[in-house]
Design a protein around this motif. Structure first.
Motif, PDB file in Angstrom:
ATOM      1  N   GLU A  46       0.818  -1.216   0.000  1.00 24.50           N
ATOM      2  CA  GLU A  46       0.000   0.000   0.000  1.00 24.50           C
ATOM      3  C   GLU A  46       0.852   1.266   0.000  1.00 24.50           C
ATOM      4  O   GLU A  46       0.528   2.250  -0.669  1.00 24.50           O
ATOM      5  CB  GLU A  46      -0.946   0.007   1.194  1.00 24.50           C
ATOM      6  N   LYS A  47       1.951   1.246   0.745  1.00 25.01           N
ATOM      7  CA  LYS A  47       2.781   2.445   0.826  1.00 25.01           C
ATOM      8  C   LYS A  47       3.398   2.775  -0.539  1.00 25.01           C
ATOM      9  O   LYS A  47       3.369   3.926  -0.990  1.00 25.01           O
ATOM     10  CB  LYS A  47       3.875   2.260   1.886  1.00 25.01           C
ATOM     11  N   GLY A  49       2.273   1.638  -3.406  1.00 25.71           N
ATOM     12  CA  GLY A  49       1.154   1.895  -4.301  1.00 25.71           C
ATOM     13  C   GLY A  49       0.634   3.313  -4.197  1.00 25.71           C
ATOM     14  O   GLY A  49       0.425   3.991  -5.216  1.00 25.71           O
ATOM     15  N   LYS A  50       0.435   3.802  -2.983  1.00 26.00           N
ATOM     16  CA  LYS A  50      -0.073   5.171  -2.791  1.00 26.00           C
ATOM     17  C   LYS A  50       0.906   6.205  -3.331  1.00 26.00           C
ATOM     18  O   LYS A  50       0.511   7.168  -3.986  1.00 26.00           O
ATOM     19  CB  LYS A  50      -0.330   5.424  -1.299  1.00 26.00           C
ATOM     20  N   ALA A  51       2.178   6.023  -3.028  1.00 25.71           N
ATOM     21  CA  ALA A  51       3.184   7.002  -3.449  1.00 25.71           C
ATOM     22  C   ALA A  51       3.285   7.075  -4.964  1.00 25.71           C
ATOM     23  O   ALA A  51       3.306   8.166  -5.563  1.00 25.71           O
ATOM     24  CB  ALA A  51       4.535   6.652  -2.841  1.00 25.71           C
ATOM     25  N   GLU A  53       1.097   5.996  -7.191  1.00 27.23           N
ATOM     26  CA  GLU A  53      -0.166   6.444  -7.784  1.00 27.23           C
ATOM     27  C   GLU A  53      -0.130   7.965  -7.947  1.00 27.23           C
ATOM     28  O   GLU A  53      -0.538   8.503  -8.980  1.00 27.23           O
ATOM     29  CB  GLU A  53      -1.336   6.033  -6.891  1.00 27.23           C
ATOM     30  N   ILE A  54       0.391   8.649  -6.934  1.00 29.40           N
ATOM     31  CA  ILE A  54       0.563  10.105  -7.007  1.00 29.40           C
ATOM     32  C   ILE A  54       1.539  10.461  -8.123  1.00 29.40           C
ATOM     33  O   ILE A  54       1.272  11.354  -8.942  1.00 29.40           O
ATOM     34  CB  ILE A  54       1.061  10.657  -5.645  1.00 29.40           C
ATOM     35  N   TYR A  67      -3.170  -0.919  -7.671  1.00 29.08           N
ATOM     36  CA  TYR A  67      -2.495  -1.950  -6.881  1.00 29.08           C
ATOM     37  C   TYR A  67      -3.542  -2.757  -6.140  1.00 29.08           C
ATOM     38  O   TYR A  67      -4.580  -2.237  -5.728  1.00 29.08           O
ATOM     39  CB  TYR A  67      -1.475  -1.344  -5.916  1.00 29.08           C
ATOM     40  N   CYS A 299       8.672   7.119  -0.089  1.00 32.71           N
ATOM     41  CA  CYS A 299       7.227   6.937  -0.262  1.00 32.71           C
ATOM     42  C   CYS A 299       6.455   7.761   0.763  1.00 32.71           C
ATOM     43  O   CYS A 299       5.439   8.397   0.430  1.00 32.71           O
ATOM     44  CB  CYS A 299       6.862   5.460  -0.147  1.00 32.71           C
ATOM     45  N   ASP A 300       6.915   7.754   2.008  1.00 29.68           N
ATOM     46  CA  ASP A 300       6.243   8.537   3.055  1.00 29.68           C
ATOM     47  C   ASP A 300       6.215  10.024   2.716  1.00 29.68           C
ATOM     48  O   ASP A 300       5.201  10.703   2.917  1.00 29.68           O
ATOM     49  CB  ASP A 300       6.948   8.329   4.405  1.00 29.68           C
ATOM     50  N   ILE A 303       3.595  10.642  -0.007  1.00 35.70           N
ATOM     51  CA  ILE A 303       2.228  10.485   0.513  1.00 35.70           C
ATOM     52  C   ILE A 303       1.855  11.660   1.424  1.00 35.70           C
ATOM     53  O   ILE A 303       0.761  12.228   1.328  1.00 35.70           O
ATOM     54  CB  ILE A 303       2.091   9.139   1.258  1.00 35.70           C
ATOM     55  N   GLY A 306       1.528  14.804  -0.672  1.00 36.27           N
ATOM     56  CA  GLY A 306       0.543  14.698  -1.736  1.00 36.27           C
ATOM     57  C   GLY A 306       1.096  14.972  -3.115  1.00 36.27           C
ATOM     58  O   GLY A 306       0.348  15.100  -4.087  1.00 36.27           O
TER      59      GLY A 306
END
Length: 440
Positions: A46-47, A49-51, A53-54, A67, A299-300, A303, A306
């Protein structure tokens, strides 16, 4: 030009960002419609994936990015699976490295007892992903980076012989980059090479530039003086890698007519490796302190803010090979790659059923093997022993055979006796109860 859909299996891997960025860096020759990440560890994936995706929305909004942990969603309507899974993740890698060291044996994730332990875990995971691909996208290709590649290749060839899978490794490519730099070139593609062996167990026998000029004398001189320390790339910067590249000098001395794969140090100098190992701080600890930390901290930052703007993100050499291979299959480029393939006479005086690592020409049809000359007795003897280890490991997995796994460990050059082999095996069984088949 067709736009491709790709699944990266092992979406939570620290190598996933590098593959993603390399794919996005090559859209001119390999257009992409969809990128999917798949992992059975939702939290870890998820980490990343989120990063990303942005990142994809900011830089390539035309590409669909997703993801998932659902196999049908992840493997439907795709053209390629790029697999780089690690069954058991770093917690099990730590056991692969540290349990053998308790017995005075090499603790390394792809060779010796640790590699055997990892191999028994990887077989199920890779076969599962291959089956998902064939169920939901039967025309897709699987490009497999998952380690230990030699055992995985033996297993996929034996258990799924008709599958569209190419087993690859980036280590020879890393060495080719270094040799290209020694000769004043920028890219491994500036070289024509001949190479034979098993994965992490091979030798370069001829290296030329594109005009056919022999570069072996120059490269032999460099490797004979300082191993592969010259031309270190950004991927391999920890102290353990520096020592490995330096030790190639001693490995080279055993056969100055060839240039060795650096992993041979574990087979030729296991006493040296153990002597220079710290059971409390092995390679896995270096990774946690460096690559793992850096990837997830990056990644953090993406996220939390943004946005990926202001964050330095670069593809790496590890990723280029798998993308180049996909391009060759898609665009019929007829380029040369080192693949792990059934021997079937390509190395004429070696086991025809072995999975050997040799140059191949890749196009839409798959690959064509480049035959090698008969290999010297020294290498032949070493390879016959090692391929027997790999075959016994796969047989042990297939049959649930304790005895065959004990035989594999006893046959390994890194284990001094059947007694020690049994002791380390029993310890590894306890550590891998959640991952290995039951052995009887």
């Amino acid at each position: 030009m067709k736009k491709h859909s790709i699944t990266i299996a092992g979406g939570g891997s620290t190598y996933t960002p590098g593959i993603l960025l390399m794919l996005l860096d090559n859209l001119d020759r390999f257009p992409i419609k969809t990128i999917k990440l798949y992992d059975n560890d939702e939290k870890r994936q998820e980490k990343i994936g989120k990063a990303y995706e942005i990142y994809v929305k900011e830089h390539h909004p035309e590409i669909e990015f997703m993801y998932s942990t659902d196999p049908e969603e992840s493997f439907s309507d795709i053209d390629f699976v790029m697999a780089q899974i690690r069954v058991g993740k770093y917690d099990m890698r730590e056991k692969d490295e540290k349990i053998p060291l308790k017995y005075g044996l090499v603790g390394q994730e792809t060779t010796g007892p640790g590699g055997i332990a990892y191999g028994l875990r990887s077989i199920s995971g890779v076969i599962e992903i291959l089956d998902y691909m064939e169920k939901y996208s039967p025309d897709a290709w699987m490009l497999n980076y998952s380690n230990p590649a030699a055992i995985v290749a033996e297993a996929t060839n034996r258990l799924r012989p008709n599958s569209k899978i190419l087993n690859i490794c980036d280590m020879p490519i890393s060495l080719m980059y270094k040799m290209a730099h020694m000769a004043g070139f920028e890219d491994w593609k500036d070289l024509d090479v001949m190479y034979y062996g098993l994965n992490h167990f091979g030798w370069f026998t001829d290296i030329r530039d594109k005009e056919g000029n022999d570069l072996m004398p120059l490269i032999r001189k460099n490797v004979g003086e300082s191993g592969f320390v010259k031309g270190i790339d950004g991927q391999h910067y920890e102290q353990s890698w520096l020592e490995t590249f330096r030790k190639a000098k001693d490995v080279y001395e055993l056969d100055p007519n060839t240039i060795p794969n650096t992993y041979l140090k574990y087979y030729f100098y296991p006493d040296y490796v153990v002597e220079h190992s710290d059971i409390n701080h092995t390679r896995v600890d270096e990774i946690r302190e460096n690559r793992e930390k850096n990837v997830f901290e990056t990644c953090d930052r993406i996220i939390e803010s943004g946005t990926s703007k202001g964050v330095e993100l670069k593809p790496n050499a590890h990723s280029s090979y798998i993308v180049d291979l996909a391009v060759a299959l898609s665009n019929n480029t007829q380029e040369q790659f080192l693949l792990i393939v059934p021997n079937e006479g390509s190395v004429p005086n070696f086991d025809p059923t072995a999975m050997v690592e040799i140059p191949c020409i890749v196009g839409k049809y798959g690959y064509k093997k480049i035959s090698q000359q008969a290999i010297p007795q020294f290498q032949k003897g070493l390879m016959e022993q090692q391929v027997s280890v790999e075959k016994l490991v796969v047989s042990a997995w297939e049959e649930g055979s304790y005895n065959k796994l004990w035989q594999a460990l006893t046959l390994s050059r890194m284990v001094p006796s059947a007694k020690v082999a049994k002791e380390v095996l029993d310890d590894l069984i306890d550590a891998n109860r959640d991952y290995w088949p039951e052995l009887k």
